[in-house]
Write an enzyme that holds these catalytic residues in place. Structure first.
Site, PDB file in Angstrom:
ATOM      1  N   TRP A   1      -3.864  -0.313  -1.711  1.00  0.00           N
ATOM      2  CA  TRP A   1      -5.061   0.319  -1.626  1.00  0.00           C
ATOM      3  C   TRP A   1      -4.890   1.283  -0.079  1.00  0.00           C
ATOM      4  O   TRP A   1      -5.123   2.268  -0.150  1.00  0.00           O
ATOM      5  CB  TRP A   1      -5.409  -0.917  -0.553  1.00  0.00           C
ATOM      6  CG  TRP A   1      -5.983  -1.549  -1.324  1.00  0.00           C
ATOM      7  CD1 TRP A   1      -5.988  -3.154  -1.008  1.00  0.00           C
ATOM      8  CD2 TRP A   1      -6.949  -1.806  -2.512  1.00  0.00           C
ATOM      9  NE1 TRP A   1      -6.311  -3.669  -2.612  1.00  0.00           N
ATOM     10  CE2 TRP A   1      -7.063  -2.845  -3.804  1.00  0.00           C
ATOM     11  CE3 TRP A   1      -7.074  -0.347  -3.536  1.00  0.00           C
ATOM     12  CZ2 TRP A   1      -7.320  -3.240  -4.826  1.00  0.00           C
ATOM     13  CZ3 TRP A   1      -7.804  -0.583  -4.871  1.00  0.00           C
ATOM     14  CH2 TRP A   1      -7.523  -1.335  -5.410  1.00  0.00           C
ATOM     15  N   ASP A   2      -3.227   0.812   0.627  1.00  0.00           N
ATOM     16  CA  ASP A   2      -2.962   2.212   1.684  1.00  0.00           C
ATOM     17  C   ASP A   2      -2.393   3.532  -0.064  1.00  0.00           C
ATOM     18  O   ASP A   2      -3.103   4.740   0.532  1.00  0.00           O
ATOM     19  CB  ASP A   2      -1.284   1.431   1.893  1.00  0.00           C
ATOM     20  CG  ASP A   2      -2.259   0.881   3.347  1.00  0.00           C
ATOM     21  OD1 ASP A   2      -3.582   1.530   3.793  1.00  0.00           O
ATOM     22  OD2 ASP A   2      -1.372  -0.041   4.101  1.00  0.00           O
ATOM     23  N   PHE A   3      -1.428   3.633  -0.447  1.00  0.00           N
ATOM     24  CA  PHE A   3      -1.050   4.515  -1.316  1.00  0.00           C
ATOM     25  C   PHE A   3      -2.151   5.371  -1.492  1.00  0.00           C
ATOM     26  O   PHE A   3      -2.368   6.280  -1.903  1.00  0.00           O
ATOM     27  CB  PHE A   3      -0.021   3.709  -2.162  1.00  0.00           C
ATOM     28  CG  PHE A   3       1.248   3.674  -1.796  1.00  0.00           C
ATOM     29  CD1 PHE A   3       2.182   4.912  -0.668  1.00  0.00           C
ATOM     30  CD2 PHE A   3       2.099   2.805  -1.420  1.00  0.00           C
ATOM     31  CE1 PHE A   3       2.842   4.815  -0.206  1.00  0.00           C
ATOM     32  CE2 PHE A   3       3.300   3.041  -0.854  1.00  0.00           C
ATOM     33  CZ  PHE A   3       3.221   3.599  -0.513  1.00  0.00           C
TER      34      PHE A   3
END
Lengths: 409, 409
Positions: free
Chosen positions: B166-168
């Site tokens: 989700w960060d990427f």
């Protein structure tokens, strides 16, 4: 009209892609206001019936990955259909000349062909590997080492992710590529031929986390560490009422909050000299993660989720409850500020659907339904290529194009 | 200069973000040729020492997530430092006025403040939840239901992913937002204030796969199904030499290839009437996945990886070997066409690092080292804000800005 939440209004993108990566990239651009024309074979692509499916049999996967697009169905594997696709991809005008695809094999449109028709065309080609060999999310993931690090510590085999993370990241990378190429076209008048491979996206990301460098220094891959967050403190705990929560302490402040909420401040203060540890540092919290987990677990096991949530929120602990997708969907639908709403999807009926996650000035375009296969075939071929009704009739009769059956109109 | 692989050359982006999401989005723009100025506190952000670390102690995480950026270190938590950051984010000129941040709390720069200084400023704010409440990848993942579906079928507890997917995806979504806003600014002269929340990115993606709609129709979340690919045939097999391979048959052609390679064509033909199945369809392959796996497993268990690979490639089966990150890194470094190369990283030494995955006309900018903390403080503040040497000296003396120690210069 170009409003704050439709920044790409006026752009027209021709997409010839299936499954997740390409279509999710095209949809991201559609959710920003671009007109995205998805081109499929007359019978639909390999993803048209993909699971999960609705009670009606229609694909919930396809209908959610192609929301807000237009649909043209034509047989681009025939010379005449391929010529129509080429003409669409290289149509004149500043809004046009943008082509996103993931077609493999001999019939695919190549950048050098497209540039012969429109010098400043933008072509973003999504592929499995950079040499054109096939790869999908699940093979790219295996090859880059993520399943090897995932799963319970005592589990002998690699654990696949269920989320096709590489597909989504590749799709959004392709969307970024389209917009960067548009910026370049505006600045220099030049077009761009861009390729993005799933396997490169995966390598780039694990490289960006330092995992490739770490493995080279260590001479081996990182061992599996269960649900623990690497390099810091974060793990899941069961609750008294059969739920589970993910709790983290990434910063010194979050660690202090977690100790305060669970009444363990003095315990850990007393433990630090025993372990020669400074638990305000992430590295020592990671080193002592099993001990910390064992000390905190009874506090969670002795309380229900509601009480845990209240106490953790009050102390400003970083945490979240585990949910299944049903609870996640139901909570999101009940939240008026959520990007998830129920829409009327042709072929499906009422369907939970998500908008794009970029909120412009606080708002986001509500989700729009996906088109029926070929819903826009006639209109787009007539508008963009000037085909007459007679020509369209011939293409339909020859099976080179398709549109929805009259009853679906 | 704007070359085919630096389409954003000439743009200048001020980034004030830590950890993965914001910095990976900024780095994607830097890898496309933009000048990205990362602003940190004088002592570095909370991510400056994050694991994994090199033998030198320097963070491999930080140095790989900030490649090719410039670094300015100033105390934006003080009024004077905050004013310097505001001035950088709203500097004049068409290349400027682009601000990407994930700062939380009272000191963060708000869009309405920034617009007072530059009407057409672009501000992309990365946050945990859309209401500003905290969330990180691991809590967003739990809340959206992915760990509940991940892991061995007989495992009772949810399985976290190791990859901060989700960060990427949030970072690349933020990069797309920056470029869409630039397009809008060029078209209309208007700026944009955009927020993107990790929890929205996660909800959007599981919605896009049809998982939220599926759960609403089913009245429950999808049960865990181990390493099997949902809705089709794909699973891992052990080999005779202790390796493991991921093998898929998503299309009828891939299914035929798999049967041919393993000599099981007649077996499955004979099985179809027994199970009332048509194994050319994904849904029947999924329904009979355990049977198919059991029939194919001995073929894999009886052969080594090299032979399996040759035979599967020859038959055009879709497959990939599982690797650990060490093997992945080593193979990539040995491949002259790979985006992974060894670079000389200040503070680390020789470090395996990845370029961006977008290949422009077949090429990609090689990875550039990350800056030392504050390496560009003096030059950027002098160039962009016109600060004199005397003013810079005062800021250094007051501890409001920092740069690398003279020996690091």
């Amino acid at each position: 009209m170009n409003t704050p939440d439709t920044p790409l209004a006026g752009l027209r993108i021709v997409e010839c892609a299936t499954f997740v990566a390409g279509p999710s990239g095209g949809m991201a651009l559609a959710q920003l206001g671009a007109e995205v024309i998805r081109v499929d074979l007359p019978q639909g692509g390999g993803d048209h019936g993909r699971w999960p499916v609705a009670p009606s049999g229609a694909s919930l996967y396809w209908n959610n990955l192609n929301k807000g697009k237009r649909s043209v169905a034509l047989d681009f594997r025939t010379p005449e259909g391929r010529e129509l696709l080429t003409a669409l991809a290289t149509a004149e005008g500043p809004a046009n000349g943008i082509y996103l695809d993931n077609v493999a094999g001999r019939t695919r449109l190549r950048y050098d062909e497209l540039t012969e028709r429109r010098r400043d065309v933008i072509h973003v080609h999504v592929q499995g590997k950079p040499d054109g060999k096939p790869a999908v999310d699940y093979t790219a993931n295996a090859e880059v080492g993520v399943p090897d690090m995932t799963g319970p510590q005592d589990h002998a085999a690699p654990v696949n992710h269920v989320l096709p993370a590489w597909d989504f990241l590749t799709g959004m990378t392709a969307a970024t590529g389209v917009l960067a190429a548009l910026h370049r076209r505006a600045a220099t008048g030049e077009g761009s031929g861009i390729a993005v491979a799933l396997s490169d996206v995966a390598l780039a990301a694990v490289g960006n986390l330092g995992w490739l460098a770490e493995a080279r220094f260590a001479g081996r891959g990182r061992p599996r560490h269960g649900n623990h967050t690497f390099g810091s403190f974060g793990v899941d705990f069961p609750t008294a009422d059969g739920r589970r929560v993910m709790v983290l302490a990434l910063t010194p402040g979050q660690w202090d909050a977690l100790c305060a909420a669970t009444g363990t401040t003095e315990v850990f203060k007393a433990l630090e000299p025993v372990f020669d540890a400074d638990l305000s540092t992430e590295s020592d919290r990671y080193r002592l993660r099993d001990t910390i987990e064992a000390i905190l677990r009874p506090w969670f096991e002795g309380r229900g989720l509601a009480e845990i949530g209240e106490r953790l929120d009050h102390a400003r602990v970083l945490w979240g409850p585990y949910r299944d997708t049903h609870e996640a969907a139901t909570l999101a639908l009940a939240d008026p500020g959520s990007i998830v709403t129920e829409i009327d999807q042709p072929g499906v009926g009422a369907m939970a659907a998500s908008a794009g996650p970029l909120r412009w000035s606080g708002s986001t375009q509500p989700p729009r339904p996906a088109p029926l296969l070929g819903a826009d075939t006639d209109e787009v071929l007539s508008r963009d290529l000037g085909l007459s009704a007679a020509e369209l009739g011939r293409l339909h009769d020859a099976g080179l194009v398709s549109g929805p059956a009259p009853s679906e109109h």
